[in-house]
Write a protein that holds these residues in place. Structure first.
Motif, PDB file in Angstrom:
ATOM      1  N   ALA A  66       0.815  -1.217   0.000  1.00  0.00           N
ATOM      2  CA  ALA A  66       0.000   0.000   0.000  1.00  0.00           C
ATOM      3  C   ALA A  66       0.844   1.262   0.000  1.00  0.00           C
ATOM      4  O   ALA A  66       0.385   2.313  -0.463  1.00  0.00           O
ATOM      5  N   GLY A  67       2.075   1.173   0.515  1.00  0.00           N
ATOM      6  CA  GLY A  67       2.926   2.349   0.567  1.00  0.00           C
ATOM      7  C   GLY A  67       3.082   3.043  -0.774  1.00  0.00           C
ATOM      8  O   GLY A  67       2.832   4.251  -0.880  1.00  0.00           O
ATOM      9  N   PRO A  68       3.488   2.323  -1.827  1.00  0.00           N
ATOM     10  CA  PRO A  68       3.590   2.968  -3.136  1.00  0.00           C
ATOM     11  C   PRO A  68       2.258   3.517  -3.640  1.00  0.00           C
ATOM     12  O   PRO A  68       2.222   4.565  -4.295  1.00  0.00           O
ATOM     13  N   LEU A  69       1.154   2.823  -3.334  1.00  0.00           N
ATOM     14  CA  LEU A  69      -0.155   3.313  -3.770  1.00  0.00           C
ATOM     15  C   LEU A  69      -0.499   4.634  -3.090  1.00  0.00           C
ATOM     16  O   LEU A  69      -1.033   5.552  -3.713  1.00  0.00           O
ATOM     17  N   VAL A  70      -0.173   4.716  -1.793  1.00  0.00           N
ATOM     18  CA  VAL A  70      -0.440   5.945  -1.052  1.00  0.00           C
ATOM     19  C   VAL A  70       0.372   7.098  -1.613  1.00  0.00           C
ATOM     20  O   VAL A  70      -0.130   8.211  -1.804  1.00  0.00           O
ATOM     21  N   ASP A  71       1.663   6.848  -1.897  1.00  0.00           N
ATOM     22  CA  ASP A  71       2.515   7.908  -2.439  1.00  0.00           C
ATOM     23  C   ASP A  71       2.132   8.277  -3.872  1.00  0.00           C
ATOM     24  O   ASP A  71       2.295   9.426  -4.283  1.00  0.00           O
ATOM     25  N   ARG A  72       1.616   7.302  -4.608  1.00  0.00           N
ATOM     26  CA  ARG A  72       1.268   7.576  -6.009  1.00  0.00           C
ATOM     27  C   ARG A  72      -0.112   8.218  -6.151  1.00  0.00           C
ATOM     28  O   ARG A  72      -0.280   9.180  -6.896  1.00  0.00           O
ATOM     29  N   TYR A  73      -1.108   7.693  -5.433  1.00  0.00           N
ATOM     30  CA  TYR A  73      -2.487   8.143  -5.633  1.00  0.00           C
ATOM     31  C   TYR A  73      -3.030   9.001  -4.496  1.00  0.00           C
ATOM     32  O   TYR A  73      -4.136   9.522  -4.594  1.00  0.00           O
ATOM     33  N   GLY A  74      -2.272   9.132  -3.418  1.00  0.00           N
ATOM     34  CA  GLY A  74      -2.718   9.954  -2.306  1.00  0.00           C
ATOM     35  C   GLY A  74      -3.414   9.140  -1.229  1.00  0.00           C
ATOM     36  O   GLY A  74      -3.969   8.068  -1.485  1.00  0.00           O
TER      37      GLY A  74
END
Length: 435
Positions: A66-74
């Motif tokens: 989820a970390g990359p998703l949070v940084d990519r999509y907010g």
């Protein structure tokens, strides 16, 4: 005369704290339905143990992913998807129908709740200056967690008494839906996106941020995170604290009832003390780390605070296996957990410090280490109790891991570089306003 500073950042923080409370009550609710679940779906206690572990497996994997998703999509979009997913799964749990259905449901529940702390960490890094993050993340990672464990049992058992065990799950699912509706209306990724944030509040937030936090493009770069020395040290320390946390979360009731022949009511009363101490410890840790940072401007002091707290937490457990009694056990377990919770929110502040441009990915990395201890600790404690017919060796292991984690935090961190520099300052009009 400039406009007064708004406080929308605290509303945003309140939404995240509420989310974490619902999150922890949801994940622990199944432990209060062992008998009806095993009877309704024809599963054994052994299979129930596997169902319990399934959550941590799903959570560990998806906390990291989820970390990359949070940084990519907010944080906003990621949290809304996660809450929708776990609310649906919570509603379906009472009708899963079989061991396989329940096992899958728990994995998906872990996947849905996995983005919680990475998203919370990114939200704090974008909504609060560094000088306010210790208290904020102590509320999220300490007070909300310990508080939900403190109230979760009474809340869930009262829901079961009033609505039945199936109705309890459906009520918790409805809470998730209500949070989704509130977040859809009120939660934004950054102060710039929120129409109610004043210019003075935006400037106040920006004044305590690093340049990477203000200008991050959302591009995911794995190598700087996976080769980040301080982030690996944080993960080692967080695993050590997690072993203590999960060990007591899963085994404290059984320890009290087995070692001291306590009934269910007495166990419930004595088991409250460590989590109450955890709330106090988390608040102390948040205030302490913010005050020390305000004086020194050095993020490295946070690792020092965590190292000392972890060392004292492990030391507090020594009397439990050297001079055990009910009073000694309750007092020193409470001390150990309370002092350990001093670190409760600082892990996330330290993760932001280590990788300020990718706080979601950094938090997911740290959270995966904590979740992995949630897989290891219950089974390791169970093996120790089964083979030795005693909990003492388990407490020795907790103390040993605490010492290892503390030494890593105190001795090994990188001493120079961007993570050890104070943020570039942006003038805060609130401090220079002339009326």
């Amino acid at each position: 005369m400039s406009s007064p500073r708004s406080n929308v950042r605290w509303l945003t923080l309140g939404l995240i704290i509420t989310l974490i409370v619902i999150n922890y009550i949801d994940r622990s609710a199944v432990s209060y339905t062992v008998e009806p679940l095993t009877e309704a779906f024809g599963i054994t206690k052994s299979q129930y143990g596997l169902i319990s572990s399934a959550f941590s497996i799903g959570y560990m994997v998806f906390a990291f992913l989820a970390g990359p998703l949070v940084d990519r999509y907010g944080a906003r979009r990621t949290l809304l998807v996660g809450v929708a997913l776990w609310s649906v799964v919570t509603a379906l749990t009472p009708v899963a129908g079989s061991f396989a259905g329940l096992f899958l449901a728990r994995i998906v529940l872990g996947a849905g709740e996995g983005p919680g702390f990475p998203a919370a960490t990114r939200t704090v890094s974008r909504w609060l200056p560094q000088s306010e993050r210790g208290t904020a993340l102590a509320m999220i990672g300490g007070v909300a967690v310990a508080g939900s464990l403190l109230i979760g049992g009474p809340v869930v058992t009262q829901l079961i008494a009033g609505l039945g065990w199936r109705g309890m799950f459906w009520f918790l699912a409805a809470l998730g839906v209500l949070w989704f509706a509130a977040a859809w209306a009120l939660l934004k990724n950054t102060p710039e996106e929120h129409p109610k944030v004043s210019e003075a509040e935006r400037a106040h937030i920006a004044a305590g941020q690093r340049e990477e936090e203000r200008t991050s493009s959302g591009r995911i770069e794995w190598r700087p995170v996976l080769t980040n020395r301080n982030l690996w040290i944080i993960a080692i320390g967080y695993f050590a604290w997690g072993f203590i946390f999960w060990g007591f979360m899963y085994w404290l009731p059984d320890y009290l009832s087995t070692e001291y022949d306590l009934g269910v009511t007495d166990v419930g009363m004595f088991a409250i003390a460590p989590w109450a101490a955890g709330i106090v410890g988390a608040l102390i840790g948040g205030v302490l780390t913010d005050r020390v940072f305000q004086r020194t401007g050095s993020p490295r002091t946070r690792l020092t605070i965590m190292g000392v707290a972890l060392l004292l937490s492990g030391a507090a457990l020594i009397p439990i296996f050297t001079a055990p009694s009910l009073t000694v056990s309750v007092v020193f377990i409470s001390l150990g957990v309370g002092i350990g919770f001093v670190t409760g929110g600082i892990w996330w502040v330290a993760a932001i410090d280590a990788a300020p441009s990718q706080p979601g990915l950094a938090a997911g990395f740290a959270d995966a280490a904590f979740a992995s201890s949630g897989i290891v600790a219950p089974s390791a404690m169970g093996y120790i109790v089964t083979t030795t017919d005693s909990f003492s060796s388990g407490f020795v292991l907790m103390t040993g891991l605490a010492v290892i984690g503390a030494l890593a935090l105190l001795v090994l961190p990188r001493r120079t570089g961007p993570a050890d520099q104070p943020p570039s300052r942006v003038p805060d009009p609130e401090s220079t306003r002339v009326s």
